[in-house]
Design a protein around this motif. Sequence first.
Motif, PDB file in Angstrom:
ATOM      1  N   GLU A  97      47.332  -8.835   9.895  1.00  0.00           N
ATOM      2  CA  GLU A  97      46.305  -8.644  10.910  1.00  0.00           C
ATOM      3  C   GLU A  97      45.057  -8.006  10.308  1.00  0.00           C
ATOM      4  O   GLU A  97      43.937  -8.321  10.706  1.00  0.00           O
ATOM      5  N   SER A  98      45.246  -7.112   9.347  1.00  0.00           N
ATOM      6  CA  SER A  98      44.106  -6.501   8.683  1.00  0.00           C
ATOM      7  C   SER A  98      43.306  -7.544   7.902  1.00  0.00           C
ATOM      8  O   SER A  98      42.063  -7.516   7.913  1.00  0.00           O
ATOM      9  N   ARG A 153      43.083 -10.707   8.632  1.00  0.00           N
ATOM     10  CA  ARG A 153      42.359 -11.515   9.628  1.00  0.00           C
ATOM     11  C   ARG A 153      41.107 -10.791  10.112  1.00  0.00           C
ATOM     12  O   ARG A 153      40.046 -11.407  10.286  1.00  0.00           O
ATOM     13  N   GLU A 154      41.227  -9.492  10.368  1.00  0.00           N
ATOM     14  CA  GLU A 154      40.073  -8.735  10.845  1.00  0.00           C
ATOM     15  C   GLU A 154      38.959  -8.702   9.808  1.00  0.00           C
ATOM     16  O   GLU A 154      37.775  -8.859  10.145  1.00  0.00           O
ATOM     17  N   SER A 202      37.279 -12.139   9.706  1.00  0.00           N
ATOM     18  CA  SER A 202      36.392 -12.332  10.846  1.00  0.00           C
ATOM     19  C   SER A 202      35.081 -11.570  10.652  1.00  0.00           C
ATOM     20  O   SER A 202      33.991 -12.089  10.956  1.00  0.00           O
ATOM     21  N   ARG A 203      35.168 -10.356  10.129  1.00  0.00           N
ATOM     22  CA  ARG A 203      33.968  -9.546   9.918  1.00  0.00           C
ATOM     23  C   ARG A 203      33.053 -10.174   8.869  1.00  0.00           C
ATOM     24  O   ARG A 203      31.834 -10.246   9.049  1.00  0.00           O
TER      25      ARG A 203
END
Length: 488
Positions: A400-401, A403-404, A407-408
Amino acid sequence: MAEQDPPAARVDVSGRTGRRRKARKGKSRSSGPGTAKAKARPPGSAAEAGGAPREEKTSGSQASPRHSESRPAESKRAEPKRAGSRKRGARKGAARSAKKPRVQPDGGEGRVAEAKASAPPLAPSSFVPPSFVPTQMGGMAGGIVRPYRQSYAAIDLGTNNCRLLIARPSGENFTVIDAFSRVVRLGEGLAQSGRLSDAAMDRTLAALRVCADKLMRRNVYLARSVATEACRRAENGPEFIERVREETGIALDIISAREEARLAVLGCHVLLEEGFGPAMIFDIGGGSTELVLIESTGTVSRILDWQSVPWGVVSLTESCGPEGTTLEERLERYRHMHGLVSESFSAFAKRVGPAREGASQTGPLRLLGTSGTVTTLASLHLELPQYDRRMVDGLIVPAESMREISSRLSSMSIEERREVNCIGRERADLVVAGCAILESILDLWPAARLGVADRGIREGILRSLIASHSSNKNLALAGSPQHLENRP
């Protein structure tokens, strides 16, 4: 996935007696830098001899591989005899040095392997590579080969980078004694023209000349040099390979996507989290991405299936055009990248569906990635001020990290990305494509955690060379090598 390795290149290092003797004087073993702690590492990764090579930018004045060898103290009474030996050795070395050292391809020039963006599933196979020895052996006193004293080298010429690793066997692993890496962007403009540009070839040749010099100075006995997707796809790829051989003496082998995937897995699979059942290993390159489904058993890991697609950080970036000037344009381009990669993975995703479901029932899905993309994003996860391989190689990061962070980065302009630590100017325009590929892989194999490996093809080549050479327990005399049988 096993297939016959092509001939390796043996390096002629004759006429170096005087230099080696001089290099030993006054040198002692020094302790290496301590290994920094990461958030999580698989057992055994930190202690592995081949797992923590030095910084890629090593200077030519770095210690010789013989510097670390300890020498017993000698009495002063031995000095006259030893001095006479040095004089005789210096005269002999000077005579031999009249001939310029050069890298000699053993067994012929680099062959052109089959170039396919994707291939049918492979039959299950072992990670153990096929064995081979050079067609001529020697380099030691009396013509005797002592593998544990030899240096081995691996060159990986990719679409974006040229990398070299030189190592010496250390038990079942190896110790890195020199390394080199340079961004050459060999595949720049390939997506549009189908050819390697003159500027890209010149940059690459300059890097390969550095590699050739290191091979000779480091007393390398056996080397293998491979070229991947850019040379596979380029119309003038074979001509460039011949030019490299003529100008540097390095015999590059254009390997297939299948062999590229096998070497990447061989080089990094030791960092996969412990467990049984299917797991996924991937390598995001400059011109292609390889996915390999493996099965872990109690004794050996087997390759169940694999896929290579022609999307890497360079090819995907160039195929999707400029980023645009607004946030919406950047996000739309990112969605387009993600869609292209996901579509190319669709057939493979269907094939591995049953394995994915079965693995999820026995425990958490295991996923390991090797590429500049995953190591860069792992550095951002750790908030490192600058890239540190010791902190990243073997790290386990929450998916999840990743992915974040992806996205950023996809929403930032290229100017903003250039100011981000661990990205800089060289990766600022390519990292977004890498993020799109990574997210597509996380969709295909939705593991909760991602293993990060700062190792791959070069380490796979070295393990293959060392294992194949050292498995010949009988000493081979020069001119009469013992050819080993191929193993599955």
